[in-house]
Design an enzyme around this catalytic site. Structure first.
Site, mmCIF file in Angstrom:
data_model
loop_
_atom_site.group_PDB
_atom_site.id
_atom_site.type_symbol
_atom_site.label_atom_id
_atom_site.label_comp_id
_atom_site.label_asym_id
_atom_site.label_seq_id
_atom_site.Cartn_x
_atom_site.Cartn_y
_atom_site.Cartn_z
ATOM 1 N N LYS A 14 0.850 -1.213 0.000
ATOM 2 C CA LYS A 14 0.000 0.000 0.000
ATOM 3 C C LYS A 14 0.869 1.241 0.000
ATOM 4 O O LYS A 14 2.054 1.209 0.367
ATOM 5 C CB LYS A 14 -0.935 0.027 1.200
ATOM 6 C CG LYS A 14 -0.274 -0.083 2.585
ATOM 7 C CD LYS A 14 0.048 1.235 3.270
ATOM 8 C CE LYS A 14 0.545 1.038 4.691
ATOM 9 N NZ LYS A 14 1.373 2.091 5.250
ATOM 10 N N ALA A 120 9.422 -0.592 5.222
ATOM 11 C CA ALA A 120 9.312 0.398 4.152
ATOM 12 C C ALA A 120 8.098 1.312 4.317
ATOM 13 O O ALA A 120 7.976 2.302 3.611
ATOM 14 C CB ALA A 120 9.223 -0.306 2.799
ATOM 15 N N GLY A 124 3.817 -4.455 3.941
ATOM 16 C CA GLY A 124 4.023 -5.836 3.479
ATOM 17 C C GLY A 124 3.661 -6.869 4.537
ATOM 18 O O GLY A 124 2.898 -7.803 4.267
ATOM 19 N N ALA A 125 4.167 -6.688 5.749
ATOM 20 C CA ALA A 125 3.926 -7.673 6.811
ATOM 21 C C ALA A 125 2.433 -7.731 7.158
ATOM 22 O O ALA A 125 1.878 -8.807 7.389
ATOM 23 C CB ALA A 125 4.735 -7.321 8.053
ATOM 24 N N SER A 126 1.776 -6.568 7.168
ATOM 25 C CA SER A 126 0.340 -6.520 7.490
ATOM 26 C C SER A 126 -0.477 -7.186 6.390
ATOM 27 O O SER A 126 -1.463 -7.878 6.653
ATOM 28 C CB SER A 126 -0.119 -5.064 7.629
ATOM 29 O OG SER A 126 0.636 -4.410 8.601
ATOM 30 N N SER A 127 -0.070 -6.955 5.153
ATOM 31 C CA SER A 127 -0.787 -7.546 4.024
ATOM 32 C C SER A 127 -0.626 -9.067 4.023
ATOM 33 O O SER A 127 -1.584 -9.811 3.763
ATOM 34 C CB SER A 127 -0.239 -6.948 2.714
ATOM 35 O OG SER A 127 -1.038 -7.321 1.626
ATOM 36 N N ASP A 166 -2.685 -1.796 10.360
ATOM 37 C CA ASP A 166 -2.922 -1.792 8.909
ATOM 38 C C ASP A 166 -3.570 -3.081 8.402
ATOM 39 O O ASP A 166 -3.952 -3.169 7.232
ATOM 40 C CB ASP A 166 -1.596 -1.618 8.146
ATOM 41 C CG ASP A 166 -1.049 -0.202 8.268
ATOM 42 O OD1 ASP A 166 -1.853 0.722 8.507
ATOM 43 O OD2 ASP A 166 0.175 -0.032 8.119
HETATM 44 O O1 C5P Z 1 -0.360 -1.358 14.971
HETATM 45 P P1 C5P Z 1 1.085 -1.526 14.659
HETATM 46 O O2 C5P Z 1 1.672 -2.754 15.305
HETATM 47 O O3 C5P Z 1 1.389 -1.445 13.205
HETATM 48 O O4 C5P Z 1 1.819 -0.284 15.312
HETATM 49 C C1 C5P Z 1 3.215 -0.238 15.498
HETATM 50 C C2 C5P Z 1 3.554 0.962 16.377
HETATM 51 O O5 C5P Z 1 3.272 2.178 15.676
HETATM 52 C C3 C5P Z 1 2.746 1.058 17.658
HETATM 53 O O6 C5P Z 1 3.335 0.328 18.686
HETATM 54 C C4 C5P Z 1 2.750 2.541 17.940
HETATM 55 O O7 C5P Z 1 3.952 2.928 18.542
HETATM 56 C C5 C5P Z 1 2.739 3.159 16.545
HETATM 57 N N1 C5P Z 1 1.380 3.517 16.093
HETATM 58 C C6 C5P Z 1 0.734 4.600 16.659
HETATM 59 N N2 C5P Z 1 -0.528 4.943 16.231
HETATM 60 C C7 C5P Z 1 -1.134 4.240 15.238
HETATM 61 C C8 C5P Z 1 -0.489 3.145 14.637
HETATM 62 C C9 C5P Z 1 0.764 2.803 15.074
HETATM 63 O O8 C5P Z 1 1.287 5.265 17.542
HETATM 64 N N3 C5P Z 1 -2.352 4.603 14.837
#
Ligand code: C5P
Length: 329
Positions: A14, A120, A124-127, A166
């Site tokens: 994305k 990046a 990728g990992a989320s997808s 994501d």
């Molecule tokens: O949800 P995800 O594991 O991708 O998020 C990784 C890190 O990015 C979270 O631990 C947080 O520090 C930050 N984050 C955030 N607000 C979001 C998404 C991610 O602060 N809406």
């Protein structure tokens, strides 16, 4: 009961066309207003249900790790080319959670061909995790239908949101009945309004082989007094007037540039190549610029590949209009 069938799909990456920070939450996350589109830069994922419990994941780079390393001018041992195969990988977590939630017997053999760079901001990992949920659910429906009977597909959305901010986006755009390639996401990224783009978006993407930590980028961002809204931006993408669709924004770009000196140069190369609508995607480090056509994007990508002074992966891409199909073999 287990199946020897492999279920395969091609999870897309994305780009964040718009990303604004609205507030900082008590749980450490940030409330966002972001607009994402899926692009035709894809990994490939195979999932097979087996009698042995647990998740065994094999990862390789496609076409191969050596050529990816060469393009990025990093060593083959570089951390950027090492995708974990244990619970740190969201695919493993997704299948573990699915197995528990559906009370499934047995486990999973999984193969992942990476093409989307990790670290990046391209998701990728989320997808891959969203694809694992779809493939796992599909396999479970065939081999243990009693466990699926009466289960609401919203179970998958719940698991997706638990795994990462994501993941729900990728689950939604890949649904069999989805004709959308883009979404506005709010909350921490899990509240989604899907929509179709009036015209496909063509872009040049550069991954500068820099690794920036997502939590570190978020921790450096400041919440604006008057956050921008993506409402008019979305309307423009839908062909309904409003703000210029090229008025892109990424509130994480400044903080990420403060953490890595490798993000500014690709942005400059893109704008020097005449693509002025450029920015970083997600929390970085990949950068992209919109082009006027697929030919334009391909030409700029080709020129940049031959003149780029540092290591990078450079590709021309288009927004995806086709859901990622499931193939069974
Ligand atoms: O949800 P995800 O594991 O991708 O998020 C990784 C890190 O990015 C979270 O631990 C947080 O520090 C930050 N984050 C955030 N607000 C979001 C998404 C991610 O602060 N809406």
């Amino acid at each position: 009961m287990s199946s020897s069938r492999w279920y395969r799909t091609s999870p897309p990456a994305k780009l964040n066309l718009f990303l604004e920070i609205l507030s900082r939450r008590e749980d450490g996350f940030h409330e966002l207003d972001t607009v994402m589109t899926a692009i035709d830069w894809r990994d490939e994922l195979w999932v097979q249900h087996v009698a042995q419990p647990g998740v065994r994941l094999q990862v390789d780079w496609s076409p191969d790790r050596a050529s990816v390393a060469k393009a990025m001018q990093v060593s083959e041992d570089d951390a950027l080319l090492h995708v974990p195969t244990d619970e740190r990988n969201l695919v493993v977590r997704a299948l573990q959670r699915l197995t528990d939630a559906l009370n499934l017997e047995g486990g999973w053999d999984v193969r992942l061909h990476k093409q989307i760079p990790s670290g990046a901001g391209m998701g990728g990992a989320s997808s891959d995790a969203a694809a694992a949920l779809r493939l796992g659910f599909r396999a479970a429906a065939e081999i243990q239908p009693d466990k699926i009977a009466g289960v609401d597909r919203r179970l998958l959305t719940g698991i997706a949101a638990e795994i990462g901010s994501d993941v729900p986006f990728f689950l939604g755009i890949s649904e069999d009945d989805s004709s959308a390639e883009a979404a506005r996401a709010t909350g921490r990224g899990e509240k989604l309004s899907f929509f179709s783009l009036a015209n496909p978006l063509h872009a040049v993407v550069i991954f500068p082989a820099a690794s920036v930590s997502t939590p570190a980028v978020y921790s450096r961002c400041t919440v604006p007094e008057k956050p921008r809204s993506s409402v008019n931006f979305v309307r423009a993408l839908q062909g309904m007037g409003g703000e210029s669709r090229f008025n892109m924004h990424n509130a994480l770009q400044g903080p990420a540039c403060g953490l890595s000196s490798r993000i500014d140069p690709p942005l400059k190369w893109l704008s020097d190549a005449g693509l002025t609508d450029c920015q970083m995607t997600g929390s970085g480090s990949a950068c992209f610029a919109l082009a006027s056509s697929s030919q334009h994007a391909a030409n700029v990508a080709e020129t940049l590949r031959s003149t780029f002074p540092g290591g990078a992966l450079i590709r021309s891409v288009v927004s995806c209009v086709v859901p990622s199909e499931i193939h069974i073999a």
